[in-house]
Design a protein around this motif. Structure first.
Motif, PDB file in Angstrom:
ATOM      1  N   HIS A 173       1.392 -10.465  24.435  1.00  0.00           N
ATOM      2  CA  HIS A 173       1.032  -9.169  23.862  1.00  0.00           C
ATOM      3  C   HIS A 173       1.662  -8.920  22.508  1.00  0.00           C
ATOM      4  O   HIS A 173       1.682  -7.789  22.027  1.00  0.00           O
ATOM      5  N   GLY A 174       2.223  -9.974  21.912  1.00  0.00           N
ATOM      6  CA  GLY A 174       2.626  -9.875  20.513  1.00  0.00           C
ATOM      7  C   GLY A 174       3.922  -9.142  20.223  1.00  0.00           C
ATOM      8  O   GLY A 174       4.222  -8.879  19.064  1.00  0.00           O
ATOM      9  N   HIS A 197       8.644  -7.036  28.468  1.00  0.00           N
ATOM     10  CA  HIS A 197       7.391  -6.289  28.658  1.00  0.00           C
ATOM     11  C   HIS A 197       6.768  -6.672  29.990  1.00  0.00           C
ATOM     12  O   HIS A 197       6.898  -5.958  30.963  1.00  0.00           O
ATOM     13  N   ARG A 236      13.701  -5.660  19.145  1.00  0.00           N
ATOM     14  CA  ARG A 236      12.253  -5.487  19.119  1.00  0.00           C
ATOM     15  C   ARG A 236      11.858  -4.641  17.916  1.00  0.00           C
ATOM     16  O   ARG A 236      12.383  -3.549  17.732  1.00  0.00           O
ATOM     17  N   VAL A 237      10.967  -5.182  17.110  1.00  0.00           N
ATOM     18  CA  VAL A 237      10.533  -4.424  15.941  1.00  0.00           C
ATOM     19  C   VAL A 237       9.051  -4.094  16.014  1.00  0.00           C
ATOM     20  O   VAL A 237       8.544  -3.300  15.233  1.00  0.00           O
ATOM     21  N   TYR A 238       8.338  -4.704  16.954  1.00  0.00           N
ATOM     22  CA  TYR A 238       6.882  -4.535  16.969  1.00  0.00           C
ATOM     23  C   TYR A 238       6.377  -4.844  18.375  1.00  0.00           C
ATOM     24  O   TYR A 238       6.971  -5.646  19.092  1.00  0.00           O
ATOM     25  N   GLY A 239       5.276  -4.198  18.742  1.00  0.00           N
ATOM     26  CA  GLY A 239       4.624  -4.534  19.991  1.00  0.00           C
ATOM     27  C   GLY A 239       5.008  -3.620  21.135  1.00  0.00           C
ATOM     28  O   GLY A 239       5.815  -2.712  20.983  1.00  0.00           O
ATOM     29  N   PRO A 240       4.403  -3.865  22.300  1.00  0.00           N
ATOM     30  CA  PRO A 240       4.514  -2.926  23.416  1.00  0.00           C
ATOM     31  C   PRO A 240       5.762  -3.073  24.280  1.00  0.00           C
ATOM     32  O   PRO A 240       5.926  -2.298  25.217  1.00  0.00           O
ATOM     33  N   ALA A 241       6.642  -4.033  23.997  1.00  0.00           N
ATOM     34  CA  ALA A 241       7.810  -4.223  24.863  1.00  0.00           C
ATOM     35  C   ALA A 241       8.673  -2.966  24.868  1.00  0.00           C
ATOM     36  O   ALA A 241       8.884  -2.350  23.829  1.00  0.00           O
ATOM     37  N   PRO A 242       9.170  -2.572  26.050  1.00  0.00           N
ATOM     38  CA  PRO A 242       9.913  -1.317  26.140  1.00  0.00           C
ATOM     39  C   PRO A 242      11.336  -1.392  25.601  1.00  0.00           C
ATOM     40  O   PRO A 242      11.960  -0.358  25.401  1.00  0.00           O
ATOM     41  N   ARG A 246       8.196 -14.253  18.999  1.00  0.00           N
ATOM     42  CA  ARG A 246       6.943 -13.503  19.127  1.00  0.00           C
ATOM     43  C   ARG A 246       6.267 -13.892  20.435  1.00  0.00           C
ATOM     44  O   ARG A 246       5.945 -15.057  20.664  1.00  0.00           O
ATOM     45  N   CYS A 247       6.036 -12.899  21.273  1.00  0.00           N
ATOM     46  CA  CYS A 247       5.491 -13.141  22.618  1.00  0.00           C
ATOM     47  C   CYS A 247       4.028 -13.567  22.547  1.00  0.00           C
ATOM     48  O   CYS A 247       3.243 -12.955  21.828  1.00  0.00           O
ATOM     49  N   VAL A 294       5.278  -7.521  10.250  1.00  0.00           N
ATOM     50  CA  VAL A 294       5.795  -6.534  11.193  1.00  0.00           C
ATOM     51  C   VAL A 294       6.769  -5.607  10.491  1.00  0.00           C
ATOM     52  O   VAL A 294       7.712  -5.108  11.085  1.00  0.00           O
TER      53      VAL A 294
END
Lengths: 287, 206
Positions: B151-152, B121, B161-167, B147-148, B137
């Protein structure tokens, strides 16, 4: 208006004698220059001679958990949790600043300028607009953090099971729905542009929907819906009414975003209560 | 002084001219010395800058992060154990047991995966959270996630990636198993994370 100006003549400043004045140049500026030089050279020498005792603070491998910006930027960081980074960090703030700058061009009525709550329904619009912003922002944050689904299950035993799992947060719309394979890579350019990343040439529709589509729809749609409803109810009559409601809603949303980011985000940006919030220095083995 | 000058009038003029000539010679010498020094200094500093710039292109034998990092056998986690943090290579070493970490079901069969710990992200270092419950999640029953802290964004053991803003999922590094059970991880060869992350895992029996 014109008579009022004539009736109260402005007192002209009396001219001073030279010996009543203090010279700024060179007396003051020169002292400031010397002070600046002394401090610069001292700091330069200090930094060359001694290493700052930053230790783990300067260790790039160590990230505090949660990692947060200064409090006045936590509204933006909170926005970053929910949508595409370029949108939350650049596009949304820029467009909103431009819109706020355009307010006076949209509302060009001179009557009642500078008067607090100048229109008939202004107080009601301010209160309701703020409430909509406050509740709406909290609601969206709670939804995207998965807390609404969690509490519906935890408190009321309501669960959608696997069928409605995709509604738990915005990302689960991408993960938990059976999107057809072609929708994950839609070619929209008629040619192959090698300088572009693969991700730009082929639209991943579920990802676009989650990261840009839904956030845009929410950011534009909900305020528009609020203004429309208020107009239908007869609360919003003039353009100023619409702007009062819109701005009140913005202030509330901005406050909620700042507050959430500051006091309600724990480790891994998990939503927690302020008294449960604790920060780990992120040193390996000591988390 | 005046008497001395009068006492040898013949020697004086020649000496004076000679002295003037030497003075003049010295002056020119000083000027050329300064000129040479200036250009030498300039060449030196520009050369240092160019050398520093060219240093960025020295990809012949990078050591540590950017090069091949060897992970000794003892640092390789057991299948299903918690991922180990390999600081020298800036990655997490995950030993997947069967379909573990393959939370979106692409058909992973387990093995070793080197996950670059930089969040795709905005670049924060992603920690492993062994006690994080997947129920938060959308994946009840799975405990332990990346878990980052910024930004979570939340990733499975396989970096999905299962959740959050990472592309995208976490990036992976090229990994190969050596004969003695140690690993060679090419930290200069980073592949962008994808849904096929679990399929990139390398079988390990060491």
């Amino acid at each position: 208006m014109a008579t009022a100006v004539v009736a109260r003549p402005v007192a002209r400043p009396q001219s001073r004698n030279r010996d009543e004045e203090v010279l700024v140049w060179p007396d003051l500026v020169f002292i400031e220059f010397i002070a600046a030089m002394v401090f610069t050279i001292t700091l330069f020498a200090l930094s060359a001679l001694m290493n700052a005792p930053l230790l783990d603070q300067a260790n790039a491998d160590v990230t505090p958990n949660p990692s947060k910006a200064p409090w006045y930027l936590l509204n933006l960081q909170e926005l970053l949790l929910h949508m595409n980074a370029g949108m939350a960090g650049v596009i949304v703030p820029t467009i909103w600043l431009v819109i706020m700058g355009a307010f006076p061009y949209f509302d060009r009525d001179h009557e009642g300028q500078g008067v607090w709550f100048g229109t008939e329904g202004a107080v009601r619009l301010t209160v309701v607009g703020s409430l909509v912003g406050f509740i709406g922002t909290w609601g969206l944050i709670l939804w995207d953090s998965g807390k609404i689904a969690f509490f519906l299950n935890d408190w009321f035993g309501l669960s959608g099971g696997d069928t409605f799992r995709f509604l738990e947060n915005v990302r689960s719309i991408q993960n938990q729905l059976p999107w057809p394979e072609w929708s994950r890579s839609i070619t929209y350019l008629p040619f192959n542009l090698k300088i572009l990343d693969q991700g730009f040439q082929h639209l991943d529709f579920p990802a676009w929907l989650v990261e840009q589509g839904i956030p845009t729809a929410v950011l534009v749609g909900l305020p528009a819906l609020m203004i429309y409803a208020m107009w239908k109810l007869g609360w919003v009559v003039t353009r100023r009414d619409a702007l009062i409601a819109l701005f009140s809603g913005f202030i509330a949303a901005y406050g909620v975003l700042t507050l959430t980011g500051t006091a309600f985000r724990g480790q891994g940006q998990e939503l927690v209560f302020p008294w449960e919030l604790k920060v780990s220095e992120g040193i390996p083995g000591q988390e | 002084m005046a008497q001395a000058e009068q006492s040898s009038p013949a020697a004086r003029p020649a000496g004076r001219i000679e002295r003037a000539r030497q003075t003049e010679a010295r002056k020119i010498a000083r000027r050329s010395f300064l000129r040479v020094s200036v250009f030498a200094g300039l060449t030196l500093s520009v050369g240092a800058m160019v050398a520093g710039f060219l240093g960025f292109f020295n990809r012949l034998k990078p050591t540590g992060f950017g090069g091949v990092v060897t992970v000794p056998r003892v640092s390789v986690p057991a299948p299903g154990a918690e991922p180990s943090r390999i600081s020298g290579g800036k990655f997490w070493l995950s030993n997947l047991q069967g379909a573990e970490g393959d939370v979106l079901g692409v058909g992973g069969t387990g093995g070793l995966l080197a996950l670059y710990w930089k969040c795709p992200h905005l670049g924060c270092t992603v920690p492993w959270n062994p006690s994080f419950n997947g129920a938060a999640v959308n994946f009840p029953g799975v405990t332990g996630w990346f878990r980052c802290p910024c930004h979570g964004s939340t990733y499975s053991r396989a970096g999905i990636r299962v959740y959050g803003p990472a592309p995208r999922p976490m990036d992976t590094m090229a990994l190969s198993v050596n004969g003695d059970g140690s690993l060679s991880v090419n930290t200069g060869k980073i592949t962008g994370g994808g849904a096929d992350n679990p399929l990139r895992a390398v079988p390990y029996n060491g």
